[in-house]
Motif scaffolding. Sequence first.
Motif, PDB file in Angstrom:
ATOM      1  N   UNK A  30       0.829  -1.211   0.000  1.00  0.00           N
ATOM      2  CA  UNK A  30       0.000   0.000   0.000  1.00  0.00           C
ATOM      3  C   UNK A  30       0.862   1.259   0.000  1.00  0.00           C
ATOM      4  N   UNK A  31       2.027   1.191   0.602  1.00  0.00           N
ATOM      5  CA  UNK A  31       2.948   2.344   0.591  1.00  0.00           C
ATOM      6  C   UNK A  31       3.487   2.623  -0.799  1.00  0.00           C
ATOM      7  N   UNK A  32       3.485   1.609  -1.653  1.00  0.00           N
ATOM      8  CA  UNK A  32       3.997   1.790  -3.010  1.00  0.00           C
ATOM      9  C   UNK A  32       2.955   2.414  -3.945  1.00  0.00           C
ATOM     10  N   UNK A  33       1.706   2.471  -3.505  1.00  0.00           N
ATOM     11  CA  UNK A  33       0.638   3.073  -4.316  1.00  0.00           C
ATOM     12  C   UNK A  33       0.552   4.562  -4.033  1.00  0.00           C
ATOM     13  N   UNK A  34      -0.133   5.270  -4.895  1.00  0.00           N
ATOM     14  CA  UNK A  34      -0.373   6.691  -4.660  1.00  0.00           C
ATOM     15  C   UNK A  34      -1.205   6.836  -3.393  1.00  0.00           C
ATOM     16  N   UNK A  35      -0.767   7.703  -2.485  1.00  0.00           N
ATOM     17  CA  UNK A  35      -1.467   7.889  -1.219  1.00  0.00           C
ATOM     18  C   UNK A  35      -2.919   8.293  -1.446  1.00  0.00           C
ATOM     19  N   UNK A  40      -8.641   7.148  -0.965  1.00  0.00           N
ATOM     20  CA  UNK A  40      -9.956   7.039  -1.599  1.00  0.00           C
ATOM     21  C   UNK A  40     -10.614   5.711  -1.250  1.00  0.00           C
ATOM     22  N   UNK A  41      -9.846   4.637  -1.281  1.00  0.00           N
ATOM     23  CA  UNK A  41     -10.382   3.314  -0.920  1.00  0.00           C
ATOM     24  C   UNK A  41     -10.769   3.304   0.552  1.00  0.00           C
ATOM     25  N   UNK A  42      -9.909   3.858   1.387  1.00  0.00           N
ATOM     26  CA  UNK A  42     -10.194   3.911   2.824  1.00  0.00           C
ATOM     27  C   UNK A  42     -11.478   4.692   3.088  1.00  0.00           C
ATOM     28  N   UNK A  43     -11.642   5.836   2.430  1.00  0.00           N
ATOM     29  CA  UNK A  43     -12.847   6.645   2.617  1.00  0.00           C
ATOM     30  C   UNK A  43     -14.100   5.886   2.194  1.00  0.00           C
ATOM     31  N   UNK A  44     -14.009   5.167   1.096  1.00  0.00           N
ATOM     32  CA  UNK A  44     -15.135   4.361   0.608  1.00  0.00           C
ATOM     33  C   UNK A  44     -15.519   3.290   1.641  1.00  0.00           C
ATOM     34  N   UNK A  45     -14.520   2.641   2.226  1.00  0.00           N
ATOM     35  CA  UNK A  45     -14.776   1.598   3.222  1.00  0.00           C
ATOM     36  C   UNK A  45     -15.331   2.177   4.523  1.00  0.00           C
ATOM     37  N   UNK A  46     -14.849   3.356   4.897  1.00  0.00           N
ATOM     38  CA  UNK A  46     -15.396   4.018   6.094  1.00  0.00           C
ATOM     39  C   UNK A  46     -16.856   4.359   5.885  1.00  0.00           C
ATOM     40  N   UNK A  69      -8.395  -2.618   2.910  1.00  0.00           N
ATOM     41  CA  UNK A  69      -8.010  -1.681   1.847  1.00  0.00           C
ATOM     42  C   UNK A  69      -7.329  -2.437   0.705  1.00  0.00           C
ATOM     43  N   UNK A  70      -6.444  -3.363   1.031  1.00  0.00           N
ATOM     44  CA  UNK A  70      -5.754  -4.124  -0.020  1.00  0.00           C
ATOM     45  C   UNK A  70      -6.731  -4.934  -0.862  1.00  0.00           C
ATOM     46  N   UNK A  71      -7.778  -5.442  -0.240  1.00  0.00           N
ATOM     47  CA  UNK A  71      -8.769  -6.240  -0.970  1.00  0.00           C
ATOM     48  C   UNK A  71      -9.714  -5.370  -1.794  1.00  0.00           C
ATOM     49  N   UNK A  72      -9.876  -4.116  -1.402  1.00  0.00           N
ATOM     50  CA  UNK A  72     -10.834  -3.236  -2.077  1.00  0.00           C
ATOM     51  C   UNK A  72     -10.203  -2.328  -3.122  1.00  0.00           C
ATOM     52  N   UNK A  73      -8.909  -2.429  -3.322  1.00  0.00           N
ATOM     53  CA  UNK A  73      -8.266  -1.600  -4.341  1.00  0.00           C
ATOM     54  C   UNK A  73      -8.879  -1.904  -5.706  1.00  0.00           C
ATOM     55  N   UNK A  74      -8.975  -0.915  -6.570  1.00  0.00           N
ATOM     56  CA  UNK A  74      -9.519  -1.148  -7.917  1.00  0.00           C
ATOM     57  C   UNK A  74      -8.734  -2.241  -8.639  1.00  0.00           C
ATOM     58  N   UNK A  75      -9.387  -2.897  -9.564  1.00  0.00           N
ATOM     59  CA  UNK A  75      -8.798  -4.039 -10.274  1.00  0.00           C
ATOM     60  C   UNK A  75      -7.416  -3.725 -10.846  1.00  0.00           C
ATOM     61  N   UNK A  76      -7.235  -2.538 -11.357  1.00  0.00           N
ATOM     62  CA  UNK A  76      -5.944  -2.181 -11.955  1.00  0.00           C
ATOM     63  C   UNK A  76      -4.827  -2.130 -10.917  1.00  0.00           C
ATOM     64  N   UNK A  77      -5.192  -1.916  -9.666  1.00  0.00           N
ATOM     65  CA  UNK A  77      -4.195  -1.804  -8.597  1.00  0.00           C
ATOM     66  C   UNK A  77      -4.451  -2.822  -7.500  1.00  0.00           C
ATOM     67  N   UNK A  78      -5.274  -3.823  -7.788  1.00  0.00           N
ATOM     68  CA  UNK A  78      -5.666  -4.800  -6.773  1.00  0.00           C
ATOM     69  C   UNK A  78      -4.446  -5.422  -6.117  1.00  0.00           C
TER      70      UNK A  78
END
Length: 131
Positions: A30-35, A40-46, A69-78
Amino acid sequence: TIERGLVEGDWKAVTVLAGSIIEALLLDKLSSLQLTDVQAVEAKLRKAGTLKSKGTPLEKWDLHAFTEVAAACPAAKQCIKVATATQVRLAKDFRNLIHPGRSIRLATRCDRGTALAATAALEMVVRDLRS
């Protein structure tokens, strides 16, 4: 260490260590992805009630937050697959048995099954992160 622990019957050590390694791997991913993507994924899950607010930095997150969060990342960044997230959730519950009070309250202890479940979760996370 995990392999040796499985052979020697060090169930608690294997269970806890596998969970810790999973947490470290997901933090790294997750640290390697754009913060902003992670936020955005975290906000959606909250908003959905799946996750309590964790905010940043990621170093303050727990295994539950990393998993969701790792499971909910969009398919391109899953990061991890649905089945992997399910196995990690099981490992998380077992990993928490490191706390003696929790183990007593739940009348549960680490055993071969918890060690194998946590090890399976670790193997699945490694597989998914390599894909």
